[in-house]
Design a protein around this motif. Structure first.
Motif, PDB file in Angstrom:
ATOM      1  N   ASN C  58      34.283  34.164  39.642  1.00  0.00           N
ATOM      2  CA  ASN C  58      35.752  34.369  39.607  1.00  0.00           C
ATOM      3  C   ASN C  58      36.328  32.901  39.315  1.00  0.00           C
ATOM      4  OD1 ASN C  58      35.154  36.453  42.157  1.00  0.00           O
ATOM      5  ND2 ASN C  58      36.379  37.108  40.772  1.00  0.00           N
ATOM      6  N   SER C  61      41.694  30.337  40.347  1.00  0.00           N
ATOM      7  CA  SER C  61      43.077  30.537  40.955  1.00  0.00           C
ATOM      8  C   SER C  61      43.153  32.226  41.227  1.00  0.00           C
ATOM      9  CB  SER C  61      44.239  30.443  40.069  1.00  0.00           C
ATOM     10  OG  SER C  61      43.925  31.155  38.800  1.00  0.00           O
ATOM     11  N   SER C  62      42.045  32.794  41.133  1.00  0.00           N
ATOM     12  CA  SER C  62      42.147  34.213  41.282  1.00  0.00           C
ATOM     13  C   SER C  62      42.214  34.717  42.807  1.00  0.00           C
ATOM     14  CB  SER C  62      40.959  34.969  40.764  1.00  0.00           C
ATOM     15  OG  SER C  62      39.898  34.657  41.483  1.00  0.00           O
ATOM     16  N   SER C  63      42.844  35.868  43.187  1.00  0.00           N
ATOM     17  CA  SER C  63      43.143  36.121  44.301  1.00  0.00           C
ATOM     18  C   SER C  63      42.365  37.560  44.683  1.00  0.00           C
ATOM     19  CB  SER C  63      44.578  36.592  44.550  1.00  0.00           C
ATOM     20  OG  SER C  63      44.991  37.466  43.970  1.00  0.00           O
ATOM     21  N   PHE C  64      42.943  38.349  45.642  1.00  0.00           N
ATOM     22  CA  PHE C  64      42.042  39.553  45.953  1.00  0.00           C
ATOM     23  C   PHE C  64      42.334  40.758  45.004  1.00  0.00           C
ATOM     24  CE2 PHE C  64      46.677  40.319  47.200  1.00  0.00           C
ATOM     25  CZ  PHE C  64      46.776  41.556  47.169  1.00  0.00           C
ATOM     26  N   ILE C  65      43.304  40.310  44.101  1.00  0.00           N
ATOM     27  CA  ILE C  65      43.464  41.377  42.962  1.00  0.00           C
ATOM     28  C   ILE C  65      42.214  41.606  41.972  1.00  0.00           C
ATOM     29  CG2 ILE C  65      45.172  41.925  41.226  1.00  0.00           C
ATOM     30  CD1 ILE C  65      46.903  42.018  43.079  1.00  0.00           C
ATOM     31  N   SER C  66      41.818  40.326  41.732  1.00  0.00           N
ATOM     32  CA  SER C  66      40.713  40.182  40.759  1.00  0.00           C
ATOM     33  C   SER C  66      39.502  40.800  41.442  1.00  0.00           C
ATOM     34  CB  SER C  66      40.347  38.740  40.568  1.00  0.00           C
ATOM     35  OG  SER C  66      41.392  38.317  39.796  1.00  0.00           O
ATOM     36  N   ARG C  67      39.491  40.871  42.753  1.00  0.00           N
ATOM     37  CA  ARG C  67      38.348  41.274  43.459  1.00  0.00           C
ATOM     38  C   ARG C  67      38.316  42.844  43.360  1.00  0.00           C
ATOM     39  NH1 ARG C  67      34.424  38.719  45.345  1.00  0.00           N
ATOM     40  NH2 ARG C  67      34.561  39.331  47.672  1.00  0.00           N
ATOM     41  N   PRO C  70      38.749  45.630  39.351  1.00  0.00           N
ATOM     42  CA  PRO C  70      37.591  46.415  38.692  1.00  0.00           C
ATOM     43  C   PRO C  70      37.247  47.721  39.518  1.00  0.00           C
ATOM     44  CG  PRO C  70      37.141  44.147  38.994  1.00  0.00           C
ATOM     45  CD  PRO C  70      38.056  44.185  39.862  1.00  0.00           C
ATOM     46  N   PHE C 112      46.716  47.732  37.804  1.00  0.00           N
ATOM     47  CA  PHE C 112      45.715  46.714  38.316  1.00  0.00           C
ATOM     48  C   PHE C 112      45.305  46.106  37.220  1.00  0.00           C
ATOM     49  CE2 PHE C 112      46.957  48.949  42.155  1.00  0.00           C
ATOM     50  CZ  PHE C 112      46.790  48.087  43.122  1.00  0.00           C
ATOM     51  N   LEU C 115      47.555  43.374  36.119  1.00  0.00           N
ATOM     52  CA  LEU C 115      47.462  42.405  37.385  1.00  0.00           C
ATOM     53  C   LEU C 115      46.462  41.357  37.137  1.00  0.00           C
ATOM     54  CD1 LEU C 115      49.425  43.974  40.393  1.00  0.00           C
ATOM     55  CD2 LEU C 115      50.332  42.428  38.664  1.00  0.00           C
ATOM     56  N   ASP C 119      46.184  37.555  37.007  1.00  0.00           N
ATOM     57  CA  ASP C 119      45.798  36.845  38.096  1.00  0.00           C
ATOM     58  C   ASP C 119      45.104  35.560  37.651  1.00  0.00           C
ATOM     59  OD1 ASP C 119      45.581  36.444  40.769  1.00  0.00           O
ATOM     60  OD2 ASP C 119      43.519  37.581  40.964  1.00  0.00           O
ATOM     61  N   ILE C 120      44.360  35.566  36.855  1.00  0.00           N
ATOM     62  CA  ILE C 120      43.461  34.309  36.129  1.00  0.00           C
ATOM     63  C   ILE C 120      44.432  32.944  35.906  1.00  0.00           C
ATOM     64  CG2 ILE C 120      41.833  33.512  34.545  1.00  0.00           C
ATOM     65  CD1 ILE C 120      40.949  36.028  35.971  1.00  0.00           C
TER      66      ILE C 120
END
Lengths: 660, 210, 307
Positions: C58, C61-67, C70, C112, C115, C119-120
């Motif tokens: 990851n 700077s990524s947050s829960f959105i990146s998690r 997908p 999403f 977003l 997020d990156i």
């Protein structure tokens, strides 16, 4: 006075008394304590009010019945109770937010006690407004609401933008009240009564009835913020304290919608051109509202334009309802008004959520410019999540509440085309595509807002980000409502259906609203949520097995990436903003030095309001010129004024004399 | 069949609206000429007559071969640049065109109730006239104006077939000749202008007036 | 009722299973047409297996959105796939108004994905996200002008019913359907980031749309994204193929034959289109999409006013 003793009414009246009582606690010297106790009492009052509203016949399984209190001055029928419910429901989280919001102003030594008084008057007058049954009483409430809102708005009165924005608000309010006076006097002239329950006018009875409709459309339309009349919203919302912006956008502009629906009840059924007028104005509001929103950098201004968009969507529903009423089609009427009413509730919820969320952020960062925000998700996770829920909901995307009401409106379009064959399908399809386009623009806009505000890295250094339990709980309540209405819409749809079948549809009512397969939504959305959860667990397991780490983002080989190199809001929206450049009055200025040793480059972009900058301001400049011509009349000596009054009175009485 | 051809005709109109190359205009003129020729040929499938075939054949000759060739020659001779230089954004132009077409279709549907006419060719022809005028309004290059004029003329042709199934042949031939002469004159004028001035834009013509 | 649910489940399994192969076939066609041998049509499966076993990385700077994005992407696309008729079978989710849900649930996936890209916190992803948002906006009307217009004509609002209302008996209706399918093809090309709009095989980040949005994803995340993009392509393929069922004669065998031959045919078309066209300039893409919309409007106008 028998009606006062009724058990429902006791609770109802008690709620208002408690709310009023909270003013007493302002006498406490310590401002913090005063704020706390006043708000607690106010909350109790609102909760009582909400309970009494919820226990009324609208929300129980019983047949709906309207009650009169105070000898007909207040009447609780379906529409009134529904709007009262919206006001109280949204006022509770907003008041909770008040706790933490005003703390900040106490530190700045601002007169928050005044603010609370005006806020209280605003709340109570708005509640009375939607249940008033007498025209003069209605107008008094309207004025009280308007003026208390103005007085509360100028909390930071020394700032120039505050003066400017609040003046806009005040001036337009004057226009509204002027139009409404004529509106109600005409109604009185036609029916000889001041009571709403006596107003039943056939549209064909006279030339004056279309005028009544137009007056109500203009008067209430300005309040609601339909497109040609929207110019005050983006001026007034940003400068108001966040609590008030939330209340304005969530509740106060809905009184305009209430007025239009009330007028419809007086005139029911309306001719078809009213429906077309409504639809065209609304679709323009929706499309250009969101497009303007996309061009803004000021978060609260952006949200204000989104209110224009959502009012447009509500108006589309009302327009469908009008067309249904003109053609005597209960199915279309139920779907159109149903979508409009449910969207009114939904918009009240998510818009106040977004305003409160942005209020928290703005207060912490001391700026409203989203280009300076970023990375806040790492600072305040819950606020980011709640804001995200609100954004998804306002874009009309499943599984939250915005989708449900838009779905009803879409179904209304399909039903209209289906029932009225001929050339209706084509026109309805145009509107459907327009609505889909609005949805797409809203997605673009809210992905922009969310990602620039909360995601990525911090563009401006944040020293400390303070959130209190009040912020989180008030946002949490609203977010929970978004989720509940989205996942389980049946009860809300049932209530809306009840309001419509009892007040709007004449003749056979239809159960089209309830017959939509709502269960499918519950099942689909829950299974989506469930499978996301399960897959997340699987993902965590896999990551344990194969490993997971974090590393800097790919910079194409460039090492020194800094937060200012992130994609900005203006570049995100640039491509969309340059398409209707002339309507958006969108300017870009780029300065790039092309010398051997490049100097810093500059870029700026801003958008003005077309109506505001091309019509309203020139008009008022012209008026200013005109008034300048007769300035010599304005003397300092009071005797001149007495003379003028005398002259005017003479002219009036001469006219009256000749008239008779 | 007429409807299918009308759809194709309208598609070519859309293409004209979105394209930004002068060459594409010429291609579209060719395509439209073929479509019109086929459209005129249709009645003769059932009862063949040698006189009836004259008009389609002339049309094919003039619209598909002579005029496009001539325009291409002018483009080559005068070394005109490939871009059309619009005065408004394409993205704005297309919605305007779509909106006008919707209005035209609705209007001609209303018209068709009182008079005897074939809605689709009528409306397509009408749209072509309007779009031709738009092109002349919103484009700078003179050669594009000529193309716009020709599209307008094609529209009149289609319009004519919709109003009456058989327009007097001589009139049709007369219009064809008219158009040919106009294009020819325009070509000569362009040549002259290019000798006098450097550019071929409408803005330069403004200098001609005294 | 029971058998219908079973059929629905089978069709969704078919969509999930065949989707990567469809993408593989398109690539194979394209390779052959450009004179290469190309990867086998099973290549997407190998790719997916490989990604499945990779380490997840990851961005810092990524947050829960990146998690979560997908996963959400895959789930919503599967939900959308569950609304599509495969052959003459009734899909798993089919109720009045599901075309609206179909369009909007794809919107959820898009929301999403944008977003997650933003997020990156990198400009590359930002560029891709902005383009995705812009082009999706112009793609949305095409869907409503094609599928929506059939729906308005037939008065039905469920995808399955809409496709079954197509009766190829009237010549002007046939033309109408053919032109609708052209519009849907243009839509599919846009939504699935294929050639005239986006080049899936480009090497420069600045010119990508979809690929640049998932630039910083890897491992299981990338697996999910890839798989959902295969499904998305196949969803639009099914939307396209469904136009060509002769719905007047229903038989399961015929349905299966048409489904298979239709998919293969579509890979040919996609392969040819991708070979002979080059990617448009980014500035011209909205215009291209608006052109597709214009075709839809024209088509509808002409159909409505045909007597």
């Amino acid at each position: 006075m028998n009606d006062l003793i009724d058990s429902h009414n006791v609770l109802f009246i008690a709620a208002f008394i408690i709310q009023l009582l909270s003013i007493v606690f302002l006498s406490i010297k310590n401002e913090r304590k005063a704020l706390f106790s006043t708000n607690i009492v106010l909350l109790i009052g609102l909760a009582f009010g909400l309970i009494s509203t919820l226990s009324s016949t609208l929300f129980t399984s019983a047949e709906i019945s309207s009650r009169n209190i105070f000898s007909n001055f207040i009447r609780l029928d379906g529409l009134s109770i529904y709007f009262l419910f919206i006001v109280q429901l949204v006022a509770i989280p907003i008041t909770i937010y008040n706790f933490s919001y005003l703390q900040h102003y106490i530190e700045q030594k601002r007169p928050i006690k005044n603010f609370i008084i005006f806020y209280l008057i605003l709340l109570i007058s708005t509640q009375f407004l939607v249940i008033a049954n007498q025209a003069i009483f209605f107008l008094i409430c309207w004025e009280a609401m308007t003026i208390s809102a103005y007085l509360a708005m100028v909390l930071e009165r020394e700032k120039e933008e505050v003066q400017r924005g609040s003046f806009y608000y005040f001036a337009t309010s004057h226009v509204i009240i002027f139009v409404l006076y004529i509106f109600f006097f005409l109604l009185h002239h036609l029916t000889g009564s001041w009571f709403f329950s006596d107003y039943h006018i056939l549209f064909s009875t006279g030339i004056v009835v279309p005028i009544i409709f137009i007056l109500s459309f203009i008067g209430f339309g300005i309040k609601a913020g339909f497109m040609p009349f929207h110019f005050w919203l983006p001026q007034a919302h940003p400068i108001a304290p966040s609590v008030l912006s939330a209340f304005f956008s969530g509740v106060m502009i809905k009184t305009g919608i209430y007025g239009i629906l009330r007028t419809f009840q007086f005139l029911n059924p309306v001719p078809e051109w009213c429906g077309w007028l409504m639809l065209c104005v609304s679709i323009i509001s929706a499309i250009f509202g969101v497009w303007y929103a996309l061009a803004q950098h000021d978060i609260k201004r952006l949200l204000a334009y989104h209110s224009v968009e959502n009012i447009g969507i509500i108006g589309i529903g009302i327009g469908i309802g009008f067309i249904g009423s003109a053609n005597n089609l209960p199915v279309v009427q139920v779907l159109g008004f149903g979508g409009a009413l449910l969207h009114t509730l939904n918009h009240a919820i998510f818009k106040s959520l977004l305003f409160i969320g942005s209020g928290v952020v703005c207060q912490n960062l001391e700026t409203r410019n989203i280009e300076l925000m970023g990375g806040l998700v790492h600072r305040a996770k819950y606020i980011a999540i709640f804001f995200l829920i609100g954004s998804v909901a306002i874009s009309g995307i499943p599984p939250f509440n915005g989708f449900i009401s838009e779905f009803i409106i879409y179904t209304g379009f399909f039903k209209t085309a289906n029932e009225l064959k001929n050339y209706y399908p084509i026109i309805m399809l145009m509107f459907v595509v327009g609505l889909a386009f609005v949805g797409g623009l809203a997605v673009a806009c809210f992905t922009k807002v969310n990602s620039i505000m909360f995601l990525g890295n911090e563009r401006k250094e944040v020293k400390h980000f303070h959130t209190s339990i009040y912020d989180n709980s008030s946002l949490g309540i609203l977010a929970l409502l978004c989720v509940v209405i989205g996942f389980y819409p049946q009860p809300f749809v049932g209530v809306v259906n009840k309001v419509i079948t009892n007040g709007f549809v004449k003749g056979n009512s239809s159960s089209a609203l309830i017959n939509i397969d709502w269960l499918y939504f519950t099942v689909i959305f829950s299974s989506i949520a469930l499978s996301v959860f399960v897959l997340y667990l699987i993902k965590i397991k896999l990551e344990k097995k194969y490993g997971r780490r974090t590393s800097p983002a790919w910079g194409c080989g460039y090492e020194n990436l800094n937060p200012r190199m992130q994609y900005t809001a203006s570049s995100f929206a640039d491509e969309l903003n340059t398409i209707p450049k002339s309507v958006l009055v969108y300017h870009k200025k780029v300065e790039i030095s092309e010398t051997a040793f490049p100097l810093p480059s500059k870029f700026e972009s801003h958008s003005k309001d077309f109506i505001d900058s091309k019509i309203i301001l020139p008009l008022f400049n012209f008026l200013k010129l005109l008034v300048g011509k007769i300035e010599f009349l304005s003397q300092t000596d009071v005797r001149y004024y007495i003379a003028f009054i005398l002259i005017i009175i003479t002219i009036y009485s001469l006219i009256a004399f000749l008239w008779v | 069949m007429e409807n299918v051809l009308s759809i194709l005709f309208c598609l070519s109109l859309f293409y004209v609206v979105v394209t930004s190359r002068v060459k594409a205009y010429v291609t579209v003129l060719r395509v439209q000429g073929i479509i019109l020729a086929i459209l005129l040929m249709i009645p003769f499938i059932y009862h063949f007559s040698i006189f009836g075939i004259i008009l389609p054949a002339t049309l094919l000759l003039v619209k598909v071969f002579l005029i496009p060739r001539y325009i291409n020659k002018v483009i080559l001779d005068l070394d005109i640049k490939r871009r059309i230089e619009p005065t408004i954004q394409q993205m704005v132009f297309l919605p305007i065109v779509i909106a006008s077409m919707i209005v035209i279709f609705l209007a001609s549907n209303i018209l068709s109730k009182s008079t005897e006419l074939n809605v689709i060719p009528f409306a397509s022809g009408f749209s072509a006239i309007v779009i031709g005028i738009y092109i002349i309004m919103f484009r700078k290059k003179l050669i594009v104006h000529v193309c716009g004029f020709l599209i307008l003329e094609n529209g009149i042709f289609l319009f004519g077939t919709a109003v009456a199934s058989e327009l007097p042949m001589m009139i049709e031939l007369g219009t064809l000749l008219d158009v040919f002469v106009v294009v020819f004159l325009m070509g000569i004028a362009l040549n002259r202008i290019s000798n006098t001035f450097e550019g071929f834009e409408i803005t330069d013509l403004g200098r001609l007036k005294d | 009722m029971g058998i219908e649910i079973l059929q629905g489940i089978i069709s969704i399994i078919v969509i999930l299973g065949v989707a990567p192969m469809f993408a593989g076939m398109v690539n194979k066609q394209k390779a052959i047409l450009t004179g290469r041998i190309g990867a086998p049509i099973w290549q997407p499966y190998y790719d997916l297996r490989r990604l499945f076993k990779k380490e997840t990385i990851n961005a810092a700077s990524s947050s829960f959105i990146s998690r979560i994005s997908p996963i959400l992407n895959l789930v919503t696309l599967i939900t959308a796939a569950a609304m599509l008729p495969v052959g003459f079978w009734k899909p798993l989710i089919s109720f009045n108004g599901d075309i609206i849900l179909f369009a909007y649930i794809l919107g959820l996936a898009r929301f999403f994905q944008i977003l997650a890209a933003m997020d990156i916190g990198s400009s590359f992803e930002g560029m891709g996200a902005a383009r995705e948002a812009t082009f999706a906006l112009f793609a949305e009307p095409i869907f409503f002008f094609t599928i929506g217009s059939i729906s308005f004509i037939s008065g039905l609002t469920s995808l399955y019913d809409i496709y079954h209302s197509i009766q190829l008996t009237n010549i002007s209706y046939e033309v109408f359907i053919v032109i609708c399918s052209i519009s849907v093809f243009m839509l599919a090309v846009t939504e699935c980031s294929r050639m005239p709009v986006d080049d899936p095989n480009t090497h420069l980040e600045l010119t990508m749309i979809h690929e640049v949005m998932i630039l910083d994803n890897s491992g299981f995340d990338l697996f999910l994204y890839q798989y959902s993009s295969y499904i998305k392509l196949f969803i639009y393929a099914v939307l396209e193929i469904s136009f060509f069922y002769p719905f007047s004669k229903q038989s399961y065998l015929l349905g299966i034959i048409i489904f298979i031959s239709g998919s293969v045919g579509l890979t040919f078309v996609l392969g040819i289109v991708e070979t002979i066209t080059s990617r448009y300039r980014m500035k011209n893409i909205p215009q291209y999409l608006l052109f597709a919309t214009a075709i839809g409007i024209l088509n509808l106008l002409i159909y409505t006013f045909t007597k």
